[in-house]
Enzyme design. Structure first.
Site, PDB file in Angstrom:
ATOM      1  N   ARG A 265      -7.883  54.312  27.127  1.00 37.29           N
ATOM      2  CA  ARG A 265      -8.042  54.341  25.673  1.00 37.29           C
ATOM      3  C   ARG A 265      -6.972  53.496  24.986  1.00 37.29           C
ATOM      4  NH1 ARG A 265     -10.908  57.568  21.610  1.00 37.29           N
ATOM      5  NH2 ARG A 265     -12.055  58.615  23.263  1.00 37.29           N
TER       6      ARG A 265
ATOM      7  N   GLU B 138      -7.935  63.177  15.384  1.00 35.58           N
ATOM      8  CA  GLU B 138      -6.959  62.229  15.921  1.00 35.58           C
ATOM      9  C   GLU B 138      -6.683  61.009  15.040  1.00 35.58           C
ATOM     10  OE1 GLU B 138      -7.266  62.273  20.671  1.00 35.58           O
ATOM     11  OE2 GLU B 138      -9.196  62.064  19.685  1.00 35.58           O
TER      12      GLU B 138
END
Length: 781
Positions: free
Chosen positions: A321, A723
């Site tokens: 990621r 997030e």
């Protein structure tokens, strides 16, 4: 009527700023967490003994004095685990209790079960442990030097990037070191294991992944998963630190419960929690970039080296990621984004809010700042010049960015509402006249992909019951860690049935109601579980509507659930009355629901696909002032504009944006993890590790939601919010670097994260305050 067509005026609960379901109880101190639950009779308390060295062979582990200590009932070592001594879900690379060798300082070696927690903690100290120590690899650089990895190297490659950079009109390069971060959840790691009949085990765990705890505990006990139930009503914070890191403590508690036949509770104190559990991965980023006179990037070569610790844990997904977000909002015509998952003799690092995205995004913003400073241009202009756009819309991992217009419109709106250009000019004038205090300003955008990059995790289940009185029992696989998931999903259920929220009963997440759940992570808790609950509710509504249509002889499309009633043609029947009549007519009022995110595909071997269902966009402007002599920093003002689609609950979403930003600000300014050369964590308590406090929150803090909706078919067209706001705090780091650059040209590129006072002073370099003051004084005529 589709969700897209649902008129706002018909929505009773969704998109309303309703309070968190536990808010009142939490303010009163009445919300029960695991340590508040009544302890079953005979409960034993556990403490864990850790390795006194970071690497070596155990030559002596004498626990006789521990066993003889007052109150001790049992001592558990690796040999006492009846099943598999492994804490990792998918790999066999980390034990629950170490045996033979140790690989990080504080690694669990044994556990003590005693009649009181105090007795257990005192007994642990009596162990005689001797280790033939070997030199540990502690830092990323150490790990790169040994060449050890927890997983193979991996890269995205597009074009001959070396040739492109060489041929570009301008080039620059650098290294950025990015620190880790302690989760510092208010409720530490804890588990309560209660043995049942025929080998059953109930585990109350503070976990974001009940199904994984169930699996790890069952494996440790040597029983099928169905014999273990994991339950969690709420966590006092998680932030990713309880996605995998709750596993060992639940397993140890369950093994002790099996050995003793008594309930066993294990609660780590803060020092042990910080020493024994994983953190955000710290990175070393080496990069070089080629660009033109306008700052438009031609090619980027970036190496992301992450300290992973002793095992893989979540490092494949985390570092992947970081690679997925090393472009942030910028198109890269040619690229090599390489990665190293470095093995070190430190605790295995793990998931943390953003899951590697913040590190990749911070690296991208460092590159943009470097390009801008080398050209003498405003970094915002360089950011906009490189923004994704039509024809420049393919990411390094092969996904097409179809909504970059949202991101650019958001940035330009914030540029205008924050008065960025006028403030930039004012700051330049201030810095020209101020030798000691320097101000910095930065507007940074974000594009954050929403979905688990492990495609199989993008699924959720739910269980919904409607009782005869019209009340609703709601259960799903998501966990509540303070983010408001339960409240949002309850709003969805109430909206679907057309009833008041007071008629919806939120129940603990438990593996014996909804099986095989995904972790509550990747910002996808509401996306997944909200859709699963909606699916279950619509099955029950369909049955009730069919019954009503048949009973009252009206077409099914004339049955409407609204305002605690059901409109059946010209009849208006209370919802509870219809439920009673349907039950009497033998209509099932219970259903499971299931949802899997559509359109996702990812071929990791070929590094191409669509790993994300959609992107969340946002931007923040931060203004700071630094003292170049001391490195002290103050954040003066923050303006945020963030994209949550059509918000399910604006109050909760704004709270998440504010909290995520402040947590990100802590990561980049004050939270510094320090290990010594022997692998000991020196910043292991609040006395040595500084999280943000109330006085660190910017006094001028402006947060707004962008007016838009999700173009994908998500629950009520909302977007994830957990997030992405964390990365808005990158604007603070970039503003500090901007101030450092104003004080010392080239200094901004020397600034590493976190930008502590020491880091700022190092970046500014040698500074003579007397000479600076003299130079700033007006000269006599």
């Amino acid at each position: 009527m589709s969700l897209r067509e649902t008129p706002e005026v018909l929505l009773r609960h969704v998109r309303k700023p309703l309070p968190h379901d536990s808010a009142v109880k939490q303010v009163q101190g009445a919300a029960p967490y695991i340590d508040d639950l009544p302890e079953p009779q005979g409960t034993l308390h556990l403490a864990v003994g850790g390795a006194p060295k970071a690497r070596g062979t155990v030559t002596r582990l004498d626990l006789d004095r521990v066993r003889a200590a007052p109150g001790v009932v049992a001592v558990i070592a690796a040999a006492d685990i009846p099943g598999r001594n492994g804490v990792a879900a998918h790999m066999d690379d980390e034990p629950i209790l170490a045996e033979g060798t140790v690989a990080f300082h504080g690694q669990p070696l044994f556990a003590v079960a005693a009649t009181t927690r105090d007795a257990a903690r005192r007994a642990v100290l009596l162990a005689a442990i001797e280790i033939a120590a070997e030199p540990p690899a502690v830092t990323v650089d150490d790990g790169l030097a040994t060449g050890e990895r927890v997983l193979p190297d991996y890269a995205f490659v597009g074009g001959d990037v070396a040739a492109v950079i060489t041929a570009a009109p301008r080039q620059t390069s650098g290294t950025l070191r990015i620190g880790g971060q302690e989760h510092f959840y208010l409720e530490g790691q804890i588990a309560l294991a209660v043995p049942g009949e025929d080998g059953a085990m109930l585990v109350h765990s503070s976990t974001q992944h009940p199904s994984e705890v169930q699996h790890i505990v069952a494996r440790a006990l040597g029983v099928p998963d169905a014999f273990v139930t994991c339950e969690v009503r709420r966590m006092g914070g998680g932030f990713g630190g309880k996605e995998t890191q709750a596993n060992p403590w639940a397993a140890i508690a369950a093994v002790a419960a099996r050995v003793t036949g008594r309930p066993c509770k294990l609660r780590l104190d803060r020092d042990a929690d910080m020493a024994m559990t994983g953190k955000r991965h710290d990175f070393r980023v080496d990069w070089s970039v080629g660009f033109d006179a306008d700052g438009r990037i031609a090619g980027l070569d970036m190496l992301l080296a992450a300290r992973c610790g002793i095992s893989a844990d979540c490092s494949q997904g985390v570092v992947d990621r970081s690679m997925f977000h090393a472009d942030n909002t910028y198109f890269l015509p040619a690229f090599r984004i390489d990665s190293r998952r470095v093995k070190t003799n430190t605790v295995s690092n793990t998931a943390f809010r953003g899951f590697g995205g913040p590190q990749g995004m911070l690296a991208a913003e460092r590159v943009i700042d470097a390009v801008a400073w080398s050209l003498g241009r405003d970094p915002l202009d360089v950011r906009k010049a490189n923004f994704y756009a039509t024809g420049r819309d393919r990411t390094p991992y092969g996904q097409t960015v179809t909504d970059a217009d949202i991101g650019l419109a958001l940035v330009e709106e914030l540029e205008r509402t924050s008065d960025y250009r006028a403030r930039r000019a004012a700051i330049a004038a201030f810095n020209a006249a101020s030798p000691i205090l320097k101000r910095g300003l930065a507007l940074t955008p974000l594009k954050f992909g929403i979905s688990f990059t492990l495609t199989s995790l993008n699924q959720a289940g739910a269980l919904v019951h409607v009782y005869q009185d019209g009340s609703v029992h709601l259960n799903h696989g998501g966990t509540e860690m303070g983010q408001g998931l339960f409240q949002k999903v309850a709003q969805i259920a109430a909206e679907e049935f057309g009833i008041g929220l007071d008629r919806v009963r939120i129940t603990p997440t438990t593996t014996d109601k909804v099986p095989n759940t995904s972790p509550t992570a990747a910002s996808s808790g509401t996306d997944l579980n909200g859709m699963a609950v909606q699916a279950a509710a619509r099955v029950i509504k369909g049955r009730m509507a069919a019954f009503a249509a048949e009973t009252w002889s009206v077409p099914a499309d004339q049955v409407v659930f609204q305002d605690d009633h059901v409109l059946i043609g010209n009849q208006r029947v209370p919802f509870g009355e219809l439920a009673r009549l349907a039950h009497a007519a033998r209509v099932s009022l219970s259903s499971t629901g299931f949802y899997k995110t559509p359109t996702l595909h990812w071929d990791r071997a070929k590094a191409t696909g669509r790993p994300f269902f959609y992107y969340a966009w946002g931007a923040a402007v931060s203004e700071v002032v630094i003292d170049v002599t001391t490195g002290e920093t103050k954040v003066l003002r923050v303006d945020i504009l963030h994209d949550v689609g059509r918000s399910l609950n604006p109050a909760i979403d704004i709270g998440q944006i504010e909290g995520g930003f402040v947590q990100g600000m802590g990561w980049l300014t004050t939270e510094e993890l320090v290990f010594d050369a022997e692998g000991r964590l020196l910043t292991h308590a609040p006395s040595t590790y500084k999280i943000p406090v109330a006085s660190d929150v910017p006094a001028d803090f402006r947060v707004a939601l962008f007016d838009g909706e999700n173009r994908e078919e998500t629950i009520y067209r909302s977007k994830a919010v957990g997030e992405p706001p964390f990365m808005l705090a990158i604007s603070v780091f970039c503003a500090i670097a901007d101030a450092v650059e104003a004080a010392s040209p080239g200094g901004g590129l020397r600034l590493d994260a976190p930008a502590t006072p020491e880091a700022i002073v190092r970046a500014v370099g040698p500074f003579d305050p007397v000479a600076a003051l003299a130079a700033a004084l007006p000269r006599p005529a």
